[in-house]
Design a protein around this motif. Structure first.
Motif, PDB file in Angstrom:
ATOM      1  N   TYR A 274       0.843  -1.190   0.000  1.00 55.15           N
ATOM      2  CA  TYR A 274       0.000   0.000   0.000  1.00 55.15           C
ATOM      3  C   TYR A 274       0.880   1.242   0.000  1.00 55.15           C
ATOM      4  O   TYR A 274       2.032   1.216   0.468  1.00 55.15           O
TER       5      TYR A 274
ATOM      6  N   GLY B  64      -5.985  -1.590  -7.374  1.00 57.90           N
ATOM      7  CA  GLY B  64      -5.959  -1.240  -5.971  1.00 57.90           C
ATOM      8  C   GLY B  64      -7.311  -0.790  -5.463  1.00 57.90           C
ATOM      9  O   GLY B  64      -8.258  -0.576  -6.218  1.00 57.90           O
ATOM     10  N   SER B  65      -7.398  -0.642  -4.150  1.00 58.59           N
ATOM     11  CA  SER B  65      -8.627  -0.158  -3.519  1.00 58.59           C
ATOM     12  C   SER B  65      -8.260   0.925  -2.521  1.00 58.59           C
ATOM     13  O   SER B  65      -7.174   0.926  -1.944  1.00 58.59           O
ATOM     14  N   SER B  66      -9.156   1.853  -2.322  1.00 63.23           N
ATOM     15  CA  SER B  66      -8.896   2.960  -1.411  1.00 63.23           C
ATOM     16  C   SER B  66      -8.978   2.485   0.035  1.00 63.23           C
ATOM     17  O   SER B  66      -9.800   1.645   0.391  1.00 63.23           O
TER      18      SER B  66
ATOM     19  N   THR C 115      -3.902   3.800  -0.880  1.00 66.44           N
ATOM     20  CA  THR C 115      -4.364   2.854  -1.896  1.00 66.44           C
ATOM     21  C   THR C 115      -3.687   1.517  -1.607  1.00 66.44           C
ATOM     22  O   THR C 115      -2.467   1.469  -1.416  1.00 66.44           O
TER      23      THR C 115
END
Length: 591
Positions: free
Chosen positions: A69, A106-108, A128
């Motif tokens: 991340y 990716g994801s927040s 992220t």
């Protein structure tokens, strides 16, 4: 009125006449954001408690999964992306495992449960997160791995940054099972007090957990004879003792051990890359002298590469190893090696083959042994009774020793080789072999409960050289004691089929035919030979020698050997005229 309105409008617009709009900021004046990032292996050190998983970027782990991340704070916004992730096994034992992943989304947000944030105030950052291949940890071997992420980011109004590469190195220690007794053979013969059926094993893993342990016991032909599943805690050392009771026959047995935490997390003791396909003897036995034998062993190995080593072993009926050699390691072809041994006992001799694979591409990076496979060679148990009280005989009987010597070499006319080898089940003068001056109970009754059921019940060849009369034979020399006579009626009182082990019974006694030898056949003996008339000591001795010579070395049938021995004896002076009577199957052979 119109002039008044115009004047009013001009007054309203006058402030804008000198106002100018703001221009876009100069990128050089925009602060660069703070950037933080982290690459972690996540794992649970103890599945038996309720503590959460932990993150690490070094050290030893088990069944890891990974996340990367990156985040920004202050300054211009940053936008992150990952080009690829590379996971490499660091080993020279085999072609390394390599996984390459691209097009990752990716994801927040901050990764859930991460225990190693790269900053002290992660809640104030914009993150992220990429989590990748959560199942890959189950496939990893017990060695070091390097995980590399190539990533980049762009800053608003300032352009792209990177690419960058971030790596960590971890050591994986997944679930494996090993045993210091991997090459041990289990021995089971409770009648002789042989109960060597214990072995130990070790379950190893960096992760504490409960696992199912499946123990499997096999006979020499690869047939599963026992299976049990136990729950054990890992890591740990354990032992297992198999007690089959009276459910299985005496002999040699092998074992395997499989451990499983879940369908994806398991290991097995034996090789899955190499198999012993078959083991046979094909009647390839050469008697060098008496009971000294050379035994051919044929076997085939199945794998995509040659074995690291092959071990051939020979065990006697007492389950003692009498020879061991290293064998041919070639695969996908029939190999032939030879074992040597003195076949001192009758019964099953056991050929056993174990092979070690040449594959290190497994969890433990170790060469594993196959499940051993074997074959039995049966050497006929024989008992020869003789009685002596004359000085020149001392403690033996010439006729019994003659039978013993001749049965040491059994000729097979099909292979043109001396094939089987004789000796008593135990050393001489115990259960088999040459038995001198033994009582009647030795032949008929169970004089050693659970161990010895009488020679008539336990021998393939049974001979008696002594006095006889119609329907009875005399154990010893006291004719007036009825307890010394074994009668045909006593034999007929045995259960039907109880003498089924007997191939050839020879009763070298006066008037032993037809009543007494017929009783042996009625209770299961395949063939029995006796005499209807009186026979002399000299005639009986010559006949006995010829009979075994013809039966063993010339490979003739019982009927042929009895007739030929009679004809040859006729031509010996002063032997008396004798004729043999054969009951049962005259075509019986003993090879």
């Amino acid at each position: 009125m119109n002039s008044v309105c115009l004047t009013f409008c001009l007054l309203l617009l006058s402030p804008f006449a000198t106002k100018s709009f703001a221009q876009p900021p100069d990128p050089s004046e925009i602060p660069e954001p703070q950037i933080a990032y982290a690459l972690h292996a996540t794992w649970d050190p103890d599945l038996t408690d309720n503590n959460p998983s932990i993150c690490t970027n070094s050290g030893t782990v088990a069944v890891p999964w990974f996340h990367f991340y990156a985040g920004w704070k202050d300054g211009a916004p940053a936008f992150f992306s990952v080009d690829w992730v590379l996971i490499e096994e660091l080993t020279a034992n085999h072609e390394p495992q390599v996984w390459l992943f691209g097009n990752l989304q990716g994801s927040s947000g901050f990764p859930s449960g991460c225990t190693m944030p790269p900053v002290s105030d992660p809640e104030n950052w914009n993150w992220t997160t990429w989590s990748f291949e959560p199942m890959i940890g189950f496939a990893m071997h017990n060695t070091s791995y390097r995980v590399t992420v190539q990533w980049r980011y762009g800053v608003y109004m300032k352009g792209p940054r990177g690419p960058f590469q971030t790596s960590i190195t971890i050591n994986v220690q997944n679930l494996v099972v090993t045993s210091p007794d991997e090459t041990k053979v289990l021995k089971w013969d409770p009648r002789r007090g042989i109960k060597d059926t214990s072995f130990s094993y070790y379950i190893d893993c960096a992760q504490r957990k409960r696992v199912q342990v499946r123990i499997q016991i096999y006979d020499l032909h690869g047939n599963l004879v026992h299976e049990v599943t136990e729950v054990k805690e890992c890591p740990g050392n354990y032992s297992f003792t198999w007690d089959p009771g009276n459910l299985i026959p005496a002999g040699l047995y092998t074992f395997d051990c499989e451990v499983e935490a879940n369908p994806y997390d398991k290991d097995v003791l034996r090789s899955n890359s190499l198999f012993v396909a078959h083991v046979s003897n094909k009647g390839d036995i050469t008697i060098v002298y008496k009971r000294i034998s050379i035994i051919g062993v044929y076997y085939c190995l199945c794998s995509d590469r040659s074995a690291a080593q092959v071990i051939l072993s020979l065990y006697d009926p007492l389950l003692e190893q009498i020879d061991q050699i290293t064998g041919n390691t070639e695969v996908k072809t029939e190999n032939r090696d030879t074992l040597c041994g003195i076949l001192n006992y009758a019964g099953n001799y056991h050929i056993l083959i174990s092979a070690q694979d040449n594959h290190l591409n497994n969890r433990a990076h170790r060469r594993k042994w196959t499940l051993p496979l074997g074959e039995n060679i049966f050497v006929m148990p024989c008992a020869h009774y003789g009685f002596a009280n004359w000085g020149f005989f001392e403690d033996t009987d010439g006729e019994a020793w003659k039978a013993y010597d001749e049965l040491g070499e059994v000729y097979n006319p099909i292979t043109a080789k001396l094939q089987l080898c004789y000796s008593g089940w135990y050393p001489l003068r115990d259960k088999g072999g040459v038995l001198i001056n033994k009582p009647k109970s030795h032949a008929l009754n169970q004089i050693m409960p659970g161990i010895f059921g009488g020679t008539l019940l336990e021998n393939t060849i049974w001979t008696f050289s002594g006095h006889g009369n119609v329907g009875a034979i005399l154990f010893g020399y006291c004719e007036n004691d009825p307890n010394n006579w074994l009668t045909d009626q006593e034999v007929l009182e045995l259960p039907d089929g109880s003498l089924g082990i007997i191939k050839v019974a020879l009763v070298l006694s006066c008037k032993s035919a037809p009543e007494f030898i017929s009783s042996l056949v009625q209770k299961g003996a395949r063939s029995a030979v006796g005499f209807q008339e009186l026979i002399t000591f000299v005639g009986g001795s010559y006949w006995n020698g010829w009979f075994w010579e013809i039966l063993t070395k010339e490979g003739k049938t019982v009927g042929e050997a009895a007739l030929e021995a009679t004809i040859r004896t006729w031509w010996i002076p002063d032997t008396g005229l004798i004729s043999a009577d054969v009951q049962g199957e005259r075509g019986t052979v003993i090879y």
